[in-house]
Write a protein that holds these residues in place. Structure first.
Motif, short mmCIF file in Angstrom:
data_model
loop_
_atom_site.label_atom_id
_atom_site.label_comp_id
_atom_site.label_asym_id
_atom_site.label_seq_id
_atom_site.Cartn_x
_atom_site.Cartn_y
_atom_site.Cartn_z
N TYR A 64 36.01 -34.01 -9.00
CA TYR A 64 35.29 -33.25 -10.06
C TYR A 64 36.35 -34.02 -11.43
O TYR A 64 35.48 -34.20 -12.98
CB TYR A 64 36.40 -32.18 -10.07
N ILE A 65 37.67 -34.54 -11.55
CA ILE A 65 37.67 -35.01 -12.53
C ILE A 65 36.93 -36.15 -13.68
O ILE A 65 37.00 -36.77 -13.68
CB ILE A 65 39.31 -35.66 -12.05
N GLU A 66 36.92 -37.06 -12.53
CA GLU A 66 36.01 -38.62 -12.22
C GLU A 66 34.71 -37.62 -13.50
O GLU A 66 34.45 -38.63 -14.22
CB GLU A 66 35.26 -39.04 -11.50
N THR A 67 33.94 -36.95 -13.26
CA THR A 67 32.89 -36.90 -13.22
C THR A 67 32.25 -35.35 -13.90
O THR A 67 30.93 -35.34 -15.24
CB THR A 67 31.29 -36.65 -12.10
N ARG A 68 32.85 -34.42 -14.27
CA ARG A 68 32.59 -33.33 -14.32
C ARG A 68 33.66 -33.29 -15.77
O ARG A 68 33.40 -32.05 -16.71
CB ARG A 68 32.23 -32.32 -13.44
N LEU A 69 35.07 -33.51 -15.55
CA LEU A 69 35.99 -32.28 -16.41
C LEU A 69 36.12 -32.46 -17.36
O LEU A 69 36.02 -32.19 -18.59
CB LEU A 69 37.41 -33.37 -15.46
N HIS A 70 35.37 -33.46 -17.93
CA HIS A 70 35.48 -34.42 -19.71
C HIS A 70 33.80 -33.12 -20.20
O HIS A 70 34.43 -33.32 -21.44
CB HIS A 70 34.79 -35.61 -20.07
N ARG A 71 32.96 -32.55 -19.17
CA ARG A 71 32.38 -31.20 -19.83
C ARG A 71 32.75 -30.17 -19.35
O ARG A 71 32.23 -28.88 -19.49
CB ARG A 71 31.02 -31.42 -19.34
N LEU A 73 40.39 -19.70 -18.63
CA LEU A 73 40.04 -20.45 -17.42
C LEU A 73 39.79 -19.85 -17.08
O LEU A 73 38.86 -19.97 -15.79
CB LEU A 73 41.50 -19.90 -17.13
N ALA A 74 38.83 -18.20 -17.11
CA ALA A 74 37.78 -17.85 -16.44
C ALA A 74 36.58 -18.47 -16.78
O ALA A 74 34.98 -17.80 -15.85
CB ALA A 74 37.74 -16.68 -16.96
N ALA A 75 36.16 -19.12 -18.33
CA ALA A 75 35.34 -19.95 -17.46
C ALA A 75 35.49 -21.20 -17.61
O ALA A 75 34.21 -22.12 -17.80
CB ALA A 75 34.74 -20.09 -19.83
N SER A 76 36.55 -21.66 -17.08
CA SER A 76 36.27 -23.34 -16.12
C SER A 76 36.33 -23.15 -15.19
O SER A 76 36.64 -22.75 -13.68
CB SER A 76 37.86 -23.64 -16.88
N PRO A 77 34.72 -24.09 -14.84
CA PRO A 77 34.42 -24.18 -13.32
C PRO A 77 35.59 -25.72 -12.59
O PRO A 77 35.71 -24.82 -11.56
CB PRO A 77 33.71 -25.13 -13.77
N PHE A 107 39.05 -24.90 -12.75
CA PHE A 107 39.88 -23.98 -12.12
C PHE A 107 39.68 -23.07 -10.92
O PHE A 107 40.06 -22.99 -10.21
CB PHE A 107 40.54 -23.68 -13.63
N GLN A 108 37.98 -22.76 -11.67
CA GLN A 108 37.57 -21.64 -10.91
C GLN A 108 37.11 -22.63 -9.47
O GLN A 108 37.38 -21.28 -8.22
CB GLN A 108 36.78 -20.48 -11.56
N ASP A 109 36.90 -23.12 -9.53
CA ASP A 109 35.91 -24.19 -8.41
C ASP A 109 36.76 -24.72 -7.13
O ASP A 109 36.52 -25.26 -6.70
CB ASP A 109 34.93 -24.39 -8.46
N VAL A 110 38.47 -25.89 -8.56
CA VAL A 110 38.59 -26.71 -7.75
C VAL A 110 40.35 -26.60 -8.08
O VAL A 110 40.43 -26.19 -6.96
CB VAL A 110 38.11 -27.63 -8.72
N LEU A 111 40.84 -26.13 -8.71
CA LEU A 111 42.50 -25.64 -9.13
C LEU A 111 42.56 -24.75 -7.75
O LEU A 111 43.42 -24.16 -7.59
CB LEU A 111 42.81 -25.90 -10.05
N SER A 112 42.29 -23.11 -7.75
CA SER A 112 42.26 -22.12 -7.75
C SER A 112 42.24 -22.11 -6.20
O SER A 112 43.29 -21.85 -5.71
CB SER A 112 41.57 -21.01 -8.77
N PRO A 113 41.13 -22.48 -5.88
CA PRO A 113 41.61 -22.78 -4.24
C PRO A 113 42.11 -23.95 -3.34
O PRO A 113 42.73 -23.24 -2.65
CB PRO A 113 39.53 -23.53 -4.03
#
Length: 257
Positions: A73-80, A105-109, A111-117
């Motif tokens: 996620y950091i490599e390919t999606r974080l900048h979006r 945070l609620a709109a952030s994939p 946080f919701q899909d990567v960090l929170s779990p």
């Protein structure tokens, strides 16, 4: 007294991080030694240092301890991610998780899909810029549970940004974009004698983008873009950006998608 001792330890550890970064910048050690030293400043569960690749428009992890999916996620999606424009502003320091508005945070994939779990409840994302204001990469630190990072450690992370940026930038090995082929007869030299950064900006001009749009894509300030364009026009001896874009198109330069 305990707080003073803690602060003294943090400052001493910060000096170790700076020395590790200098060693990595000189090529004497790897960037992983920087993260090892940083663990003494900010107690964490995961951390990474990544380099921004403007040609491929993605990050590349130089050292890190995140699980595979988080690293991807950091490599390919974080900048979006919706949070990224906030933390990528060159005029701000790191963005600590506890300081991010709840609606963001609620709109952030991320946080919701990567960090929170992962149970992450604290940490920082720190964008890194070189001396010329060019975005070179980022530091990510994540902490499980509610272990609040001491204020001195937070300040130290910001103060270490310049050293971290130098270490990350020193690892850059990517050549100019493949489309930035030397002009005929240039014998392998860069077109027009332009620097790799100027070639990046010139490529964006071929798409007719404004300074603001180029700044957003390259994670630099519009003022820096304007300075690069001034240098480009002078080096190519052309009167305006349209003429510079035409020259670039003739060389086969094109902006990445």
């Amino acid at each position: 007294m305990a707080a003073q001792h803690d602060t003294a330890d943090i400052l001493d550890s910060a000096l170790r991080v700076r020395e590790a970064a200098r060693s990595a910048t000189a090529g004497a050690t790897g960037v992983d030694t920087v993260l090892t030293a940083l663990a003494r400043v900010v107690e964490h569960d995961h951390a990474s240092l990544s380099r921004w690749d403007p040609r491929r428009r993605r990050h590349t992890t130089l050292a890190g301890s995140y699980p595979e999916d988080a690293t991807a996620y950091i490599e390919t999606r974080l900048h979006r991610d919706p949070v990224f424009p906030v933390l990528a502003r060159p005029d701000r320091g790191g963005l600590w998780l506890g300081d991010v508005p709840e609606d963001l945070l609620a709109a952030s994939p991320g946080f919701q899909d990567v960090l929170s779990p992962l149970g992450i409840e604290d940490g920082v994302a720190q964008c890194l810029y070189d001396a010329d204001g060019r975005y070179v990469g980022m530091l990510n630190i994540s902490v499980r549970g509610r272990r609040r990072t001491p204020d001195p450690a937070r300040a130290v992370v910001t103060l270490l940004t310049e050293s971290l940026a130098a270490a990350v930038a020193s690892c850059e090995a990517a050549p100019p974009p493949e489309s930035a082929a030397p002009a005929p007869g240039a014998k392998g030299e860069r077109p027009g004698g332009l620097s790799p950064r100027e070639l990046e900006v010139l490529a964006e001009l071929t798409a007719g983008r404004t300074n603001r749009q180029i700044a957003d894509r390259l994670y630099i300030t519009p003022r820096t873009v304007g300075t690069h364009i001034e240098h480009i026009l002078a080096k190519l001896d052309v009167p305006n950006r349209a003429a510079a874009a035409a020259r670039a198109a003739a060389w086969g330069l094109a902006a990445p998608a």
